[in-house]
Design a protein around this motif. Structure first.
Motif, short mmCIF file in Angstrom:
data_model
loop_
_atom_site.label_atom_id
_atom_site.label_comp_id
_atom_site.label_asym_id
_atom_site.label_seq_id
_atom_site.Cartn_x
_atom_site.Cartn_y
_atom_site.Cartn_z
N ASP A 59 0.79 -14.19 7.44
CA ASP A 59 1.23 -15.60 8.17
C ASP A 59 0.66 -16.61 7.84
OD1 ASP A 59 -1.89 -15.65 8.67
OD2 ASP A 59 -1.88 -14.38 10.48
N GLY A 60 1.15 -17.77 8.49
CA GLY A 60 0.26 -19.16 7.56
C GLY A 60 -0.56 -19.61 7.87
N GLU A 61 -1.79 -19.12 8.61
CA GLU A 61 -3.26 -19.26 8.08
C GLU A 61 -3.19 -17.71 6.82
OE1 GLU A 61 -2.99 -18.80 12.85
OE2 GLU A 61 -2.68 -20.77 11.63
N GLY A 62 -2.63 -17.77 6.56
CA GLY A 62 -2.76 -17.12 5.27
C GLY A 62 -4.16 -15.06 6.18
N ASN A 63 -3.49 -14.48 6.95
CA ASN A 63 -4.41 -13.90 7.06
C ASN A 63 -2.48 -12.56 6.93
OD1 ASN A 63 -6.57 -14.22 8.02
ND2 ASN A 63 -5.66 -15.34 9.73
N PRO A 64 -3.50 -11.18 6.60
CA PRO A 64 -2.23 -10.21 6.85
C PRO A 64 -1.49 -10.35 8.23
CG PRO A 64 -4.45 -9.20 5.37
CD PRO A 64 -4.80 -10.74 6.19
N PHE A 83 18.06 9.53 3.32
CA PHE A 83 16.60 9.98 2.69
C PHE A 83 16.14 8.51 3.02
CE2 PHE A 83 19.19 7.94 -0.58
CZ PHE A 83 18.01 6.78 -0.71
N PHE A 84 14.81 8.82 3.08
CA PHE A 84 13.76 7.44 4.07
C PHE A 84 13.08 6.91 2.41
CE2 PHE A 84 12.91 10.46 6.79
CZ PHE A 84 12.90 10.58 8.19
N LEU A 85 12.77 5.58 2.66
CA LEU A 85 11.72 4.86 1.83
C LEU A 85 10.84 4.87 1.96
CD1 LEU A 85 14.83 2.02 1.93
CD2 LEU A 85 14.87 3.18 0.42
N ASN A 86 9.65 4.51 0.87
CA ASN A 86 8.57 4.25 0.93
C ASN A 86 8.14 3.14 1.67
OD1 ASN A 86 7.68 1.97 -1.60
ND2 ASN A 86 9.36 2.76 -1.61
N ASN A 87 6.87 2.92 1.05
CA ASN A 87 6.19 2.15 2.39
C ASN A 87 5.35 1.47 1.06
OD1 ASN A 87 4.48 4.25 2.65
ND2 ASN A 87 3.91 2.84 4.88
N GLU A 88 6.12 1.84 -0.62
CA GLU A 88 4.30 1.31 -1.59
C GLU A 88 4.14 -0.41 -1.58
OE1 GLU A 88 2.92 5.23 -2.62
OE2 GLU A 88 5.35 4.80 -2.74
N MET A 89 4.74 -0.83 -1.08
CA MET A 89 4.04 -2.46 -0.93
C MET A 89 2.52 -2.72 -0.43
SD MET A 89 6.44 -4.14 -2.69
CE MET A 89 6.51 -5.84 -2.57
N ASP A 90 2.59 -1.57 0.50
CA ASP A 90 0.74 -1.96 0.37
C ASP A 90 -0.23 -0.96 -0.43
OD1 ASP A 90 -0.80 -2.49 2.85
OD2 ASP A 90 -1.33 0.59 3.09
N ASP A 91 -0.01 -0.87 -1.50
CA ASP A 91 -0.43 -0.82 -2.10
C ASP A 91 -0.77 -1.75 -3.34
OD1 ASP A 91 -1.05 1.96 -1.86
OD2 ASP A 91 0.10 3.35 -2.92
N PHE A 92 -0.25 -2.93 -3.08
CA PHE A 92 -0.12 -4.04 -4.15
C PHE A 92 -1.83 -4.47 -3.03
CE2 PHE A 92 3.69 -4.96 -5.49
CZ PHE A 92 3.11 -4.59 -7.00
N SER A 93 -2.66 -5.22 -3.68
CA SER A 93 -3.35 -6.42 -3.00
C SER A 93 -3.09 -7.46 -2.36
CB SER A 93 -4.28 -7.03 -3.67
OG SER A 93 -5.69 -8.02 -3.28
N VAL A 94 -3.00 -7.64 -0.29
CA VAL A 94 -1.88 -7.85 -0.18
C VAL A 94 -2.45 -9.50 0.16
CG1 VAL A 94 -0.54 -6.19 0.83
CG2 VAL A 94 -2.64 -7.64 2.43
N LYS A 95 -3.96 -9.45 -0.26
CA LYS A 95 -4.68 -10.54 0.22
C LYS A 95 -6.18 -9.89 -0.82
CE LYS A 95 -7.04 -13.73 2.35
NZ LYS A 95 -7.20 -14.25 4.09
N PRO A 96 -6.62 -10.99 -2.10
CA PRO A 96 -7.87 -10.18 -2.66
C PRO A 96 -8.34 -10.11 -0.86
CG PRO A 96 -7.10 -12.56 -3.24
CD PRO A 96 -6.03 -12.20 -2.55
#
Ligand code: DON
Length: 570
Positions: free
Chosen positions: A118-123, A414-427
């Motif tokens: 978000d605007g404050e840098g929080n997930p 078919f369903f789509l993945n939610n693999e983006m959550d495997d990135f580190s969205v914030k250190p």
């Protein structure tokens, strides 16, 4: 004085472990898996296993069977089997050639490092987990196409037809299939902005017939046009349209550009004649498993005993260091300079493991611990195949969470993945498996998110010995590790090695997760030396094959845990 305390505690641990061995009655003794001479297929669903065996019997090789199984799982196990996700394949051919294929999803070209903040840098809660924006560019169809191009032997159409028939003509749900569809009824509606064909007035029940008509059509396009049936034309258009409905960012261009990547596997030797062959980044699985095996070479696990306080303590201390490395150093090698040589270097590892003490737990708390609500997840799926020539294929594939981001591509089925959550969205911010990461695994367009999937093959004295893998998010690596130790160190038959209770720890949060059934005395001892313990129902679901000394193949499906894992041979 310190030395004296050390010896007293060591003696204490020894006495306790003798008592544990005498009192541990939790281990089920289901002695053998499925024995066969010509070929074995082990998957998470009986219908997919049947498809694989049929292909082998028709003269297909392990790669042919893997392709047919992957597509069959997309139909019969839509929570994890997929064409809208990705995965990893490790192989060992009968002539000893080894390799691996990375068909992990990629971040779309419009992705950026802060897209879930978000605007404050929080997930922003759930943005990387649910709905259109959570999806990475799927890799499965490209992966299967590459596999076919390199190793396929039967006509491609023959490999696709079983899954098309299952989708079009329908099949009967197992109790577990039905329970999952019931569990996600509300989520399907919420995310898809109304009912989808899997929503039903009355609950699904065992033996209900189910049809996946749109999926049958999409699979037919793949049958007739190979990868272009998915990454171009009608299917690509439907994916892009679906994205536009829900604020997703995958474009037709992202799809057309997706390529699977062949990589040299991670290979390390272990003790007397074993070689571990596993998946390199973009999965952390192979590196972490290799680090664990190299560290384990310094210990006599047989002498410590299976699931004693001593063996659990040592495994935990190794795992703590390995998962700290994972969080810091591992990411997609095509984007980040992963220090592979350093991570597997003897001197480096001796220094890392040199601080392990037998009498107390090390603290992981330099960085605030991640809160993990649950790691009891079995969404991913693994299958292991060996054919009559001795070719072995080990595949782990996923949508990440159950039914991925829950978005069903309208018209394509078919369903789509939610693999983006495997990135580190914030250190330092944990993902759904409590895993933290940093720069190495930060989001970049076209980059692959770091995985824990660990499809693995083990050689013994230069010959095929074991094929193994499991779902379980962050617990995948430690589960595969324990099955290998259970066989090569503890001397268990493969089915018992699979059935045995498992433990897991991952640096942060600083605790050991243990499957219920591990001796309470053992757990008390572990608490005494400083470990926090959390008991859970189950860890993972291994699907393994062992080549026995008499040359027979033994398929060991994880039948003691929930699900429909099935081994078949012929
Ligand atoms: O790639 C990974 O490590 C995760 N996306 C795997 C997810 C998983 O295993 C879920 N449950 N079993």
């Amino acid at each position: 004085m310190k030395r004296k305390i050390y010896w007293i505690l060591t003696a204490f641990l020894f006495v306790i472990s003798c008592r544990e061995q005498a009192t541990d009655t939790t281990q089920k003794k289901i002695a053998t898996g499925v024995l066969a001479k010509n070929g074995v297929v082990v998957t998470a669903h009986p219908l997919a296993t049947q498809v694989g065996i049929d292909i082998l019997k028709k003269g297909g090789n392990a790669f042919d069977a893997a392709i047919a199984v992957q597509y069959a799982l997309a139909v019969v196990l839509p929570k994890a089997g997929n064409i809208g996700g990705g995965g990893f394949l490790v192989y060992r051919k009968s002539d000893g050639e080894t390799g691996s294929l990375d068909f992990r999803e990629k971040a779309p070209s419009a992705a950026n490092k802060d897209m879930y903040l978000d605007g404050e840098g929080n997930p922003i809660s759930d943005l990387s987990k649910r709905g259109h924006l959570a999806a990475g560019v799927p890799g499965t169809v490209a992966g299967m196409d590459e596999t076919y191009a390199k190793f396929g032997s039967l006509p491609f159409k023959q490999l696709m037809q079983p899954s098309i028939d299952l989708a079009d003509q329908g099949f009967l749900l197992t109790e577990y299939d039905a329970s999952l569809l019931n569990r996600f009824q509300d989520a399907f509606k919420e995310v898809n902005n109304g009912s989808i064909y899997l929503n039903k007035e009355t609950p699904f029940a065992e033996s209900d017939s189910i049809y996946h008509k749109d999926l049958a059509k999409t699979l037919s396009l793949i049958r007739d046009n190979r990868r272009d049936g998915f990454y171009k034309g009608e299917t690509a258009l439907l994916i892009e349209k679906e994205m536009q409905k829900g604020g997703g960012i995958i474009t037709q261009e992202d799809l057309a550009n997706y390529e699977a990547t062949w990589r040299a596997p991670i290979e390390v030797n272990f003790k007397d004649g074993y070689k571990i062959i596993s998946m390199p980044p973009s999965s952390s699985g192979g590196v972490a498993l290799a680090q664990l095996m190299l560290g384990s070479a310094n210990y006599d696990f047989k002498a410590m005993g299976l699931n004693t306080a001593k063996s659990i303590h040592v495994m935990t201390e190794l795992q703590r260091r390995v998962y700290a490395d994972r969080a810091t150093h591992l990411g997609d090698m095509d984007f980040y300079d992963v220090p592979l040589a350093m991570l597997l270097d003897d001197t480096y590892l001796s220094e890392r493991y040199g601080t392990i003490s037998l009498d107390s737990a090390t603290s992981s708390q330099e960085i605030k611990a991640g809160e993990v609500t649950t790691i009891e997840s079995f969404e991913t799926t693994h299958f292991s195949i060996v054919d009559k020539e001795g070719n072995a294929v080990s595949v782990t594939t996923t949508l990440n969470s159950y039914f991925g981001c829950k978005v069903l591509v309208e018209g394509a089925g078919f369903f789509l993945n939610n693999e983006m959550d495997d990135f580190s969205v914030k250190p330092g911010v944990p993902n759904q498996f409590g895993l933290v990461g940093a720069e190495a695994n930060a989001i970049q367009p076209g980059k692959r998110m770091l995985s824990s999937m660990t499809p693995t093959i083990v050689e013994k004295e230069g010959k095929l010995f074991m094929v193994v893998g499991t779902p379980g998010g962050s617990t995948i690596i430690t589960n595969v590790y324990q099955v290998i130790l259970n066989v090569v160190e503890h001397g268990l038959p493969i089915q018992e090695a699979v059935n045995a209770k498992k433990i897991h720890s991952q640096w942060l949060p600083d605790q050991i997760i243990v499957e219920k059934g591990i001796n309470s005395l053992t757990l008390d001892t572990l608490r005494t030396i400083g470990h926090e313990i959390r008991e859970i129902e189950q860890i993972g679901r291994i699907e393994a094959i062992l080549v026995r000394e008499d040359g027979m193949l033994e398929g060991a499906a994880d039948i003691t845990r929930t699900g429909d894992a099935t081994a078949m041979g012929y």
